[in-house]
Each structure stands twice: as C-alpha cells, then as structure tokens.
Design a protein around this motif. Sequence first.
Motif, PDB file in Angstrom:
ATOM      1  N   SER A 352       7.391   7.772   0.126  1.00  0.00           N
ATOM      2  CA  SER A 352       7.082   7.170  -1.053  1.00  0.00           C
ATOM      3  C   SER A 352       5.832   6.555  -1.093  1.00  0.00           C
ATOM      4  CB  SER A 352       8.046   6.182  -1.379  1.00  0.00           C
ATOM      5  OG  SER A 352       8.248   5.500  -0.759  1.00  0.00           O
ATOM      6  N   THR A 353       5.361   5.986   0.230  1.00  0.00           N
ATOM      7  CA  THR A 353       4.137   5.200   0.556  1.00  0.00           C
ATOM      8  C   THR A 353       2.807   6.428   0.445  1.00  0.00           C
ATOM      9  OG1 THR A 353       5.000   3.920   1.912  1.00  0.00           O
ATOM     10  CG2 THR A 353       2.543   4.132   2.117  1.00  0.00           C
ATOM     11  N   ALA A 354       3.271   7.525   0.658  1.00  0.00           N
ATOM     12  CA  ALA A 354       1.983   8.578   0.651  1.00  0.00           C
ATOM     13  C   ALA A 354       1.832   8.989  -0.647  1.00  0.00           C
ATOM     14  CB  ALA A 354       2.617   9.747   1.564  1.00  0.00           C
ATOM     15  N   ILE A 355       3.000   9.129  -1.428  1.00  0.00           N
ATOM     16  CA  ILE A 355       3.006   9.612  -2.866  1.00  0.00           C
ATOM     17  C   ILE A 355       2.008   8.575  -3.476  1.00  0.00           C
ATOM     18  CG2 ILE A 355       4.393   9.894  -4.862  1.00  0.00           C
ATOM     19  CD1 ILE A 355       6.765  10.825  -3.027  1.00  0.00           C
ATOM     20  N   ARG A 356       2.574   7.225  -3.379  1.00  0.00           N
ATOM     21  CA  ARG A 356       1.467   6.132  -4.235  1.00  0.00           C
ATOM     22  C   ARG A 356       0.340   6.649  -3.876  1.00  0.00           C
ATOM     23  NH1 ARG A 356       4.652   1.710  -6.092  1.00  0.00           N
ATOM     24  NH2 ARG A 356       6.954   2.192  -5.338  1.00  0.00           N
ATOM     25  N   GLU A 357      -0.257   6.709  -2.455  1.00  0.00           N
ATOM     26  CA  GLU A 357      -1.523   6.791  -2.374  1.00  0.00           C
ATOM     27  C   GLU A 357      -2.236   8.081  -2.880  1.00  0.00           C
ATOM     28  OE1 GLU A 357      -2.094   4.728   2.042  1.00  0.00           O
ATOM     29  OE2 GLU A 357      -0.849   6.521   2.135  1.00  0.00           O
ATOM     30  N   ARG A 371     -21.640   3.965  -1.751  1.00  0.00           N
ATOM     31  CA  ARG A 371     -20.723   4.066  -0.590  1.00  0.00           C
ATOM     32  C   ARG A 371     -19.235   4.383  -1.002  1.00  0.00           C
ATOM     33  NH1 ARG A 371     -23.098   5.477   3.611  1.00  0.00           N
ATOM     34  NH2 ARG A 371     -21.135   5.022   4.689  1.00  0.00           N
ATOM     35  N   ARG A 372     -19.092   4.441  -2.127  1.00  0.00           N
ATOM     36  CA  ARG A 372     -17.579   4.776  -2.471  1.00  0.00           C
ATOM     37  C   ARG A 372     -17.204   6.162  -1.978  1.00  0.00           C
ATOM     38  NH1 ARG A 372     -17.045   2.282  -8.530  1.00  0.00           N
ATOM     39  NH2 ARG A 372     -16.904  -0.087  -8.121  1.00  0.00           N
ATOM     40  N   ALA A 373     -18.213   7.040  -2.433  1.00  0.00           N
ATOM     41  CA  ALA A 373     -17.819   8.547  -2.037  1.00  0.00           C
ATOM     42  C   ALA A 373     -17.596   8.579  -0.503  1.00  0.00           C
ATOM     43  CB  ALA A 373     -18.948   9.255  -2.243  1.00  0.00           C
ATOM     44  N   TYR A 374     -18.436   8.043   0.384  1.00  0.00           N
ATOM     45  CA  TYR A 374     -18.024   8.145   1.706  1.00  0.00           C
ATOM     46  C   TYR A 374     -16.890   7.376   2.235  1.00  0.00           C
ATOM     47  CZ  TYR A 374     -23.101   9.660   1.827  1.00  0.00           C
ATOM     48  OH  TYR A 374     -24.372  10.068   1.876  1.00  0.00           O
ATOM     49  N   GLN A 375     -16.565   6.146   1.655  1.00  0.00           N
ATOM     50  CA  GLN A 375     -15.397   5.531   1.989  1.00  0.00           C
ATOM     51  C   GLN A 375     -14.062   6.457   1.660  1.00  0.00           C
ATOM     52  OE1 GLN A 375     -16.000   1.997  -0.212  1.00  0.00           O
ATOM     53  NE2 GLN A 375     -17.148   0.954   1.449  1.00  0.00           N
ATOM     54  N   LEU A 376     -14.267   7.022   0.481  1.00  0.00           N
ATOM     55  CA  LEU A 376     -12.860   8.032   0.063  1.00  0.00           C
ATOM     56  C   LEU A 376     -13.033   9.171   0.845  1.00  0.00           C
ATOM     57  CD1 LEU A 376     -13.621   7.866  -3.718  1.00  0.00           C
ATOM     58  CD2 LEU A 376     -11.541   6.915  -2.575  1.00  0.00           C
ATOM     59  N   LEU A 377     -13.888   9.714   1.426  1.00  0.00           N
ATOM     60  CA  LEU A 377     -13.900  10.943   2.581  1.00  0.00           C
ATOM     61  C   LEU A 377     -13.146  10.329   3.726  1.00  0.00           C
ATOM     62  CD1 LEU A 377     -17.213  12.574   2.599  1.00  0.00           C
ATOM     63  CD2 LEU A 377     -15.037  13.391   1.684  1.00  0.00           C
ATOM     64  N   GLU A 378     -13.292   8.994   3.838  1.00  0.00           N
ATOM     65  CA  GLU A 378     -12.484   8.481   5.280  1.00  0.00           C
ATOM     66  C   GLU A 378     -11.149   8.098   4.981  1.00  0.00           C
ATOM     67  OE1 GLU A 378     -15.283   5.483   6.524  1.00  0.00           O
ATOM     68  OE2 GLU A 378     -16.839   6.824   7.034  1.00  0.00           O
ATOM     69  N   HIS A 379     -10.442   8.284   3.811  1.00  0.00           N
ATOM     70  CA  HIS A 379      -9.324   7.673   3.639  1.00  0.00           C
ATOM     71  C   HIS A 379      -8.420   8.626   4.047  1.00  0.00           C
ATOM     72  CE1 HIS A 379      -5.562   6.421   1.635  1.00  0.00           C
ATOM     73  NE2 HIS A 379      -6.384   5.423   0.892  1.00  0.00           N
ATOM     74  N   PRO A 380      -7.398   8.226   4.766  1.00  0.00           N
ATOM     75  CA  PRO A 380      -6.392   9.125   5.465  1.00  0.00           C
ATOM     76  C   PRO A 380      -5.705  10.009   4.652  1.00  0.00           C
ATOM     77  CG  PRO A 380      -6.146   6.786   6.026  1.00  0.00           C
ATOM     78  CD  PRO A 380      -7.025   6.768   5.059  1.00  0.00           C
ATOM     79  N   LYS A 381      -5.519   9.691   3.349  1.00  0.00           N
ATOM     80  CA  LYS A 381      -4.908  10.652   2.278  1.00  0.00           C
ATOM     81  C   LYS A 381      -5.920  11.445   1.438  1.00  0.00           C
ATOM     82  CE  LYS A 381      -0.580  10.158   3.482  1.00  0.00           C
ATOM     83  NZ  LYS A 381      -0.889   9.653   4.972  1.00  0.00           N
ATOM     84  N   PHE A 382      -7.202  11.241   1.884  1.00  0.00           N
ATOM     85  CA  PHE A 382      -8.327  12.125   1.011  1.00  0.00           C
ATOM     86  C   PHE A 382      -7.782  13.381   0.827  1.00  0.00           C
ATOM     87  CE2 PHE A 382     -11.890  14.740   0.823  1.00  0.00           C
ATOM     88  CZ  PHE A 382     -12.355  14.488  -0.614  1.00  0.00           C
ATOM     89  N   ARG A 383      -7.718  14.197   1.845  1.00  0.00           N
ATOM     90  CA  ARG A 383      -7.393  15.525   1.875  1.00  0.00           C
ATOM     91  C   ARG A 383      -6.294  15.974   0.847  1.00  0.00           C
ATOM     92  NH1 ARG A 383     -10.288  20.074   2.178  1.00  0.00           N
ATOM     93  NH2 ARG A 383      -9.146  21.755   1.831  1.00  0.00           N
ATOM     94  N   ALA A 384      -5.033  15.396   1.009  1.00  0.00           N
ATOM     95  CA  ALA A 384      -4.044  15.430   0.174  1.00  0.00           C
ATOM     96  C   ALA A 384      -4.281  15.291  -1.477  1.00  0.00           C
ATOM     97  CB  ALA A 384      -2.643  14.647   0.585  1.00  0.00           C
TER      98      ALA A 384
END
Length: 447
Positions: A352-357, A371-384
């Motif tokens: 459920s935590t992953a769904i919310r993210e 820097r937002r684009a770079y920060q989003l790329l580094e987010h653990p759930k970016f690929r999903a």
Amino acid sequence: MRTKTLDNPAALVATVIPRAEHTVSRNSMSENALKVLYRLHNSGYQAYLVGGCVRDVLLGKEPKDFDVTTNATPEQIKGLFRNCRLIGRRFRLAHIVFGREIIEVATFRGHHENNDEGESKVSKHSDHGQLLRDNVFGSIEEDAQRRDFTINAMYYNIADYSISDFAGGMQAIKDKSIRLIGDPETRYREDPVRMLRAVRFAAKLDMHISEESAEPIKRLAPLMANIPAARLFEEILKLLLSGQGLATYKLLAEFHLFEALFPQLAPLLLQPGSRENQFVEQVLTNTDNRINTGQRVTPAFIFAAFMWYPLEERCQQLMVEGGLNHFDAFNLALNDVMHRQIQRIMIPKRFSTAIREIWQLQNRLPKRYGRRAYQLLEHPKFRAAYDFLLLRGQIEGGDLLELADWWTVFQEADEAQRKTMLEVLREQQGAPARRPRRNRKKPKPKV
C-alpha cells in the motif's frame, strides 16, 4: 464417471491406475516431497501426493508445489519431522520446512458428525452455509469427496506408484473440463473462494468450467463478501500474477466475480472499449508478458492501476462538491479509495505504501524544472511510476503521452543532452530564465 453429491455422503470409489498406465514419475517430483512420502510410508502410514502436482504432471506441466496427504494425524506427523510446524485453525495442517521449500502435509479429511441440533461438534457453518471450522479426520475415500474439483482428487501412492482416481479426474483432463465434486451450490456456499479457484484453473489450464459447475456462480458471487479480506489478498495474487492474468480477468468479469473484488472499479468497466477497460487489459497483458519471460512483477503496480481511475473520479468529485484544490482533493481521494479497497482485499503495508508513492509521483512527474527532474530520477519508485505514466499515455494520448515520451528520452540522455532538454522545456513553458548565483562574501568576523 458420475460423482455422488455431498447430500449423499457415500464414499467415492477409486479407479486405480497402475504405474505402467500413467505418466507421473518420481523424476518429476521434489526430492524433499519424496523424503516426506517415504518417511511416512516407512513409519507405517499411508502417504500420497495429491492435487495440483499430480494434475500438472498429467497435463505435461512442471508442478510448483507438492502436497502430501496421509492418515497420520498432525501430531503424529510432527513427531516424525523435527522441521515440522503445525498451522491452521479451520483445518490443521503440517508444514515440513526444507529451507525455502515447504511440503504441506494434510491428514485425510472426513465427514461431519452432527449433534442433535444438526451442528457438527468439530466443524461449524455460517448462516450462508460457509464452512468456518473443519477439524474432521477420516479415510482417503472421505478425503476425496471433500476435495473441490475432480482434477484435484487424484492420489499418487508412494507404496506402489499407482494413481487412485476417485472422481473421474483423468476423464476431466481429457475433456478439458473443470467440474466440482458434489453439488456445486453446496460446495460454493461451503467456501465461496471455490468460485475463484474454478476461474483460476480454467484460465491457467486452458480448460472450461462445466455447465453444471458454472451455472450457480453468478447467483452466488455476492457470497464473496463473507470471505476475510486478508485471505482474498493471497487469492488475488494467484489469480492475477500467474501469467494468465488477462484471461483470468475476463472470466472474473463474465461470472460477476470481479465486482466483488474491486467494487470501485467495476462500474467504470461497463462500457466496452472505454479507457478504463483498455488500461486494465493493457496492464494485465504487460504483467503476463513479464511473468512469462521471467521478469519480476509487484502486486503494488496492479493494485495501483486498478484503483487509479476510481481515484481520479473521487478527486474530481471532491473538487466539485467540496471546492477543494487539486492537491487537497487528490490526497483525500487517495485515502478514501485505499480505505474502501482494503475493506475488500487487505493489502499489506509494504504494497500500500508503494501504491501511494506511484500515485503521488504522477502529480510530480510533470514538474521537471531545475533539479526536480534529477531528484525524481533518483526516487526509489521512479521506474514504477514512469511505467505507470507510460501506460496512461499510451491509453489517453495527448499531453500525457508527450510527457511520458519526454521522460523516456531524458532517462537515456547524457548530461549535456539533459541540460539542453531542460532549457528547451523552460523556453516552451515560458518559465523565467534561471538567475546566476551570486557569490556573496562572508562577513569578516568582528574582533
């Protein structure tokens, strides 16, 4: 072969198929399953492989799980295996643990012995006929009658390597037919999950549900509301993450079972060809492809997809009726939709935590300046979240598809290309140019 119904508790009679006349071999079995079988047999107990492992080998498939049944009680089984643990309240089972592999051993189940009020002393039914507790032990013949489908009532005997077919399972395999043992309505009422199992086996094994077994399902589908939400989560994983998710979904919809599992999404799927239908089918198609090519999948992605359009609808409703801005409405809707779904299917917190993210990132992915684009790329759930956005774009097109395509290029670009893309984006959006940083001199310390 005609089976007797549960209203007539006479035991089924087995057709014994000798080793030379079937294709089940010890070579196709787990070594640990064989250890369990032989130890039970050498200790004077009957020991059989039963259910899906026997069925799958006969169908030419590789079995994943090996279930053993025996006349030994759970306590006697525990006495033979130091690596045994007993589980279950509704029916006691023994799990023999070999590292990551678990061999499940069940004692033969028997018929209920009712008291003067008609209720069994060791089993219990609900007002709807659902079996709530079932610690009744019996013979192999009684056990066969208590099993759900004819294809699951075939027992491989380790003593002589024969198969005892109690309900015409071999013929059902030839006919490619899923048939319940006993009266279908009674069996579905005992355990409504059997309706889900009928659908799952039909899709998984490329078989059809027999007419008499299919007839009550639509009428009895509302009984799914009586199944604990925690149990349904495990069933959903079997249904949708088996490599035949799309075929399973279509059967669930056909038999009105899908709306019992996802009540918020089902009303949005009534119109064929709608974006909601396209989205769900594409998600399941992609999931099937990943599973069948050995790639990893997560239940969070499917649940996020199945609740996305109900989330959007609830968000719009809150904005119109409550006058909320999108940010506040989205977060309120997220909690509402998740809460309602968990009432039907208990989604563990790690999912459920992953769904919310994944959902929250859908609102952040359009914001790409600096820097937002770079920060989003580094987010653990970016690929999903990116995969989710890409699917939405493929279904809805327009700006959403352009956004997904931008992220597709940005991920693969080198640093110089990324900077250029961000500058072009700022110019297209009319954003003010970034002001260069001024090097401010640090004030001299006061003496």
